[in-house]
Design a protein around this motif. Sequence first.
Motif, short mmCIF file in Angstrom:
data_model
loop_
_atom_site.label_atom_id
_atom_site.label_comp_id
_atom_site.label_asym_id
_atom_site.label_seq_id
_atom_site.Cartn_x
_atom_site.Cartn_y
_atom_site.Cartn_z
N UNK A 72 0.85 -1.18 0.00
CA UNK A 72 0.00 0.00 0.00
C UNK A 72 0.89 1.23 0.00
N UNK A 73 0.68 2.10 -0.97
CA UNK A 73 1.38 3.37 -1.03
C UNK A 73 0.44 4.40 -0.43
N UNK A 74 0.89 5.06 0.63
CA UNK A 74 0.03 6.00 1.35
C UNK A 74 0.78 7.30 1.60
N UNK A 75 0.01 8.40 1.64
CA UNK A 75 0.60 9.73 1.81
C UNK A 75 0.36 10.21 3.24
N UNK A 76 1.44 10.62 3.90
CA UNK A 76 1.35 11.17 5.26
C UNK A 76 1.03 12.66 5.17
N UNK A 78 2.78 15.01 5.98
CA UNK A 78 3.97 15.71 5.50
C UNK A 78 4.05 15.76 3.98
N UNK A 79 3.20 14.94 3.31
CA UNK A 79 3.22 14.88 1.85
C UNK A 79 4.06 13.75 1.32
N UNK A 80 4.83 13.11 2.17
CA UNK A 80 5.71 12.03 1.76
C UNK A 80 4.92 10.74 1.55
N UNK A 81 5.25 10.00 0.48
CA UNK A 81 4.63 8.70 0.21
C UNK A 81 5.42 7.62 0.93
N UNK A 82 4.73 6.80 1.71
CA UNK A 82 5.33 5.66 2.41
C UNK A 82 4.74 4.39 1.82
N UNK A 83 5.48 3.30 1.89
CA UNK A 83 5.02 2.01 1.38
C UNK A 83 4.87 1.05 2.56
N UNK A 84 3.71 0.38 2.63
CA UNK A 84 3.39 -0.54 3.72
C UNK A 84 3.09 -1.92 3.16
N UNK A 85 3.55 -2.94 3.88
CA UNK A 85 3.27 -4.34 3.54
C UNK A 85 2.09 -4.81 4.37
N UNK A 124 -2.13 9.31 10.45
CA UNK A 124 -2.13 10.48 9.58
C UNK A 124 -1.96 10.16 8.10
N UNK A 125 -1.95 8.89 7.69
CA UNK A 125 -1.74 8.59 6.28
C UNK A 125 -3.07 8.32 5.57
N UNK A 126 -3.08 8.61 4.27
CA UNK A 126 -4.23 8.33 3.41
C UNK A 126 -3.78 7.42 2.28
N UNK A 127 -4.59 6.41 1.99
CA UNK A 127 -4.26 5.46 0.93
C UNK A 127 -4.18 6.17 -0.42
#
Length: 146
Positions: A72-76, A78-85, A124-127
Amino acid sequence: NMPIAGVIGESVEAGSFDLRVLDYFVTDNYYYNGGLYEEEEAVASLGKFIVVNYSLTNTSPGTISPFINASLHARANSGKIEVYEPHQQIIPPHATLSPSPVGLDDLPARQMFVSQFIFDVPSDVEAELLVVDEITTLADRLLRSG
């Protein structure tokens, strides 16, 4: 194998199957079958769960047993995209005891099943995007893991 991505409601062809993301929801706890018909509750350790409902249809002429992995690529904020398993301890519907990647039971030609990917993410992240990777055989799975 190249990862595939799609939007909610769209089918994505991936060789031997079509995967369709049906919808997703957010929750802070998730109930699942922990084995031997015991219901267990998982509480989000990072903040919340994003649970993605999907269907998988066998489009090949024979029975398949695909292994599926998703991120899952999600945006915090802060605007940064994080990747979650997917969460490692929660066993989603139709999964074997090793939920990531998800090993599916034999699926006959033209048959479909519905299951879920469950991600534990900060509050704080959105998918943004779900990326699905098919590992087609057990041998491929073993080669990728090490």
